[in-house]
Write a protein that holds these residues in place. Structure first.
Motif, PDB file in Angstrom:
ATOM      1  N   UNK A   1      53.821  88.190 -96.116  1.00  0.00           N
ATOM      2  CA  UNK A   1      52.715  87.988 -97.050  1.00  0.00           C
ATOM      3  C   UNK A   1      53.052  86.487 -97.771  1.00  0.00           C
ATOM      4  N   UNK A   2      54.362  86.428 -98.199  1.00  0.00           N
ATOM      5  CA  UNK A   2      54.733  85.146 -98.843  1.00  0.00           C
ATOM      6  C   UNK A   2      54.599  83.844 -97.753  1.00  0.00           C
ATOM      7  N   UNK A   3      54.853  84.022 -96.703  1.00  0.00           N
ATOM      8  CA  UNK A   3      54.548  82.925 -95.595  1.00  0.00           C
ATOM      9  C   UNK A   3      53.030  82.669 -95.656  1.00  0.00           C
ATOM     10  N   UNK A   4      52.374  83.794 -95.503  1.00  0.00           N
ATOM     11  CA  UNK A   4      50.924  83.405 -95.521  1.00  0.00           C
ATOM     12  C   UNK A   4      50.264  82.709 -96.809  1.00  0.00           C
ATOM     13  N   UNK A   5      50.926  83.025 -98.169  1.00  0.00           N
ATOM     14  CA  UNK A   5      50.474  82.448 -99.295  1.00  0.00           C
ATOM     15  C   UNK A   5      50.867  80.913 -99.066  1.00  0.00           C
ATOM     16  N   UNK A   6      51.994  80.832 -98.423  1.00  0.00           N
ATOM     17  CA  UNK A   6      52.594  79.226 -98.317  1.00  0.00           C
ATOM     18  C   UNK A   6      51.473  78.527 -97.520  1.00  0.00           C
ATOM     19  N   UNK A   7      50.977  79.229 -96.280  1.00  0.00           N
ATOM     20  CA  UNK A   7      50.137  78.481 -95.269  1.00  0.00           C
ATOM     21  C   UNK A   7      49.061  78.385 -96.050  1.00  0.00           C
ATOM     22  N   UNK A   8      48.312  79.350 -96.613  1.00  0.00           N
ATOM     23  CA  UNK A   8      47.098  79.259 -97.428  1.00  0.00           C
ATOM     24  C   UNK A   8      47.021  78.250 -98.476  1.00  0.00           C
ATOM     25  N   UNK A   9      48.292  78.213 -99.226  1.00  0.00           N
ATOM     26  CA  UNK A   9      48.355  77.033-100.172  1.00  0.00           C
ATOM     27  C   UNK A   9      48.208  75.700 -99.838  1.00  0.00           C
ATOM     28  N   UNK A  10      49.037  75.495 -98.654  1.00  0.00           N
ATOM     29  CA  UNK A  10      49.222  74.237 -97.891  1.00  0.00           C
ATOM     30  C   UNK A  10      47.877  74.006 -97.043  1.00  0.00           C
ATOM     31  N   UNK A  11      46.923  74.942 -97.074  1.00  0.00           N
ATOM     32  CA  UNK A  11      45.674  74.724 -96.237  1.00  0.00           C
ATOM     33  C   UNK A  11      44.341  74.848 -97.320  1.00  0.00           C
ATOM     34  N   UNK A  12      44.923  74.766 -98.718  1.00  0.00           N
ATOM     35  CA  UNK A  12      43.900  74.744 -99.637  1.00  0.00           C
ATOM     36  C   UNK A  12      42.891  75.670 -99.679  1.00  0.00           C
ATOM     37  N   UNK A  13      43.500  76.940 -99.370  1.00  0.00           N
ATOM     38  CA  UNK A  13      42.672  78.093 -99.185  1.00  0.00           C
ATOM     39  C   UNK A  13      43.066  79.176-100.219  1.00  0.00           C
ATOM     40  N   UNK A  14      42.397  79.019-101.425  1.00  0.00           N
ATOM     41  CA  UNK A  14      42.590  79.737-102.697  1.00  0.00           C
ATOM     42  C   UNK A  14      42.480  81.179-102.378  1.00  0.00           C
ATOM     43  N   UNK A  15      41.240  81.451-101.932  1.00  0.00           N
ATOM     44  CA  UNK A  15      41.103  82.977-101.560  1.00  0.00           C
ATOM     45  C   UNK A  15      41.978  83.623-100.904  1.00  0.00           C
ATOM     46  N   UNK A  16      42.581  82.990 -99.792  1.00  0.00           N
ATOM     47  CA  UNK A  16      43.685  83.693 -99.021  1.00  0.00           C
ATOM     48  C   UNK A  16      45.049  83.604 -99.641  1.00  0.00           C
ATOM     49  N   UNK A  17      45.233  82.487-100.544  1.00  0.00           N
ATOM     50  CA  UNK A  17      46.457  82.521-101.349  1.00  0.00           C
ATOM     51  C   UNK A  17      46.529  83.461-102.323  1.00  0.00           C
ATOM     52  N   UNK A  18      45.620  83.829-102.846  1.00  0.00           N
ATOM     53  CA  UNK A  18      45.476  84.950-103.903  1.00  0.00           C
ATOM     54  C   UNK A  18      45.642  86.483-102.982  1.00  0.00           C
ATOM     55  N   UNK A  19      44.967  86.446-101.794  1.00  0.00           N
ATOM     56  CA  UNK A  19      45.206  87.833-101.049  1.00  0.00           C
ATOM     57  C   UNK A  19      46.353  87.968-100.573  1.00  0.00           C
ATOM     58  N   UNK A  20      47.010  86.970-100.290  1.00  0.00           N
ATOM     59  CA  UNK A  20      48.487  86.867 -99.910  1.00  0.00           C
ATOM     60  C   UNK A  20      49.329  87.320-100.992  1.00  0.00           C
ATOM     61  N   UNK A  21      49.188  86.600-102.060  1.00  0.00           N
ATOM     62  CA  UNK A  21      50.143  87.011-103.173  1.00  0.00           C
ATOM     63  C   UNK A  21      49.919  88.591-103.563  1.00  0.00           C
ATOM     64  N   UNK A  22      48.663  89.119-103.412  1.00  0.00           N
ATOM     65  CA  UNK A  22      48.512  90.509-103.841  1.00  0.00           C
ATOM     66  C   UNK A  22      49.063  91.416-102.934  1.00  0.00           C
ATOM     67  N   UNK A  23      49.061  90.876-101.682  1.00  0.00           N
ATOM     68  CA  UNK A  23      49.752  91.741-100.632  1.00  0.00           C
ATOM     69  C   UNK A  23      51.412  91.764-100.862  1.00  0.00           C
TER      70      UNK A  23
END
Length: 181
Positions: A41-63
């Protein structure tokens, strides 16, 4: 330091690895599965953050937070179940402890399936430079889901045909399908 572009210090995890390798029964494989899922999930947060995808960043952080909490919960419930097995003076309490010990890995498998699905989406839509990280996160999450599902089966498999065992297998299949996509 993690923010230093030079050599990354990965030794901070030694205490966790020592705890997993210790003679104590908990934390064990359920907690390890949850923490692998949290890392995915932390890797997902990294990819989402580097992709400027705030919704996925928040979802990954919650997971990630959910799985980290489940690691601790699983260790506690497993230790409780082992205590009841050692005493064996109350069949109801023992049955309840074993059911509780199966519930945490089922929640871990569920969360890991969610991580794998998010990772698959990020592998498809995320910044191209980080899609390999998203695919790796999906693979890690799928492996963690499988590990957690095996614990559900161990704890409930003797009851024969338990719906939670079937659900755990289904969650694993979903996670693995996400990792393959």
């Amino acid at each position: 330091m993690w923010d230093d572009s030079r050599l990354v210090d990965v030794l901070r995890i030694e205490a966790l690895l020592d705890a997993l390798a210790s003679e104590e029964p908990a934390p064990g494989s359920g907690s390890a599965a949850a923490l692998v899922g949290a890392m995915a999930a932390a890797l997902c947060a990294k990819v989402a953050r580097l992709s400027a995808d705030g919704g996925s960043t928040a979802q990954a952080a919650a997971l990630c937070r959910r799985l980290t909490a489940l690691a601790e919960e699983n260790a506690h419930l497993y230790a409780t179940a082992l205590g009841e097995l050692a005493v064996r003076d109350d069949d109801f309490k023992l049955g309840r402890a074993l059911e509780d010990a199966a519930a945490a890995p089922l929640r871990i498998a569920d969360a890991c399936a969610d991580v794998a699905a998010l990772a698959a989406t990020l592998a498809e839509r995320g910044a191209s430079s980080y899609q390999a990280d998203a695919r790796s996160a999906a693979a890690l999450a799928a492996g963690a889901a499988r590990a957690a599902a095996s614990l559900v089966e161990v704890n409930l498999g003797m009851t024969g045909g338990d719906a939670r065992v079937h659900l755990a297998k289904k969650l694993t299949e979903q996670a693995e399908a996400s990792a393959r996509s």
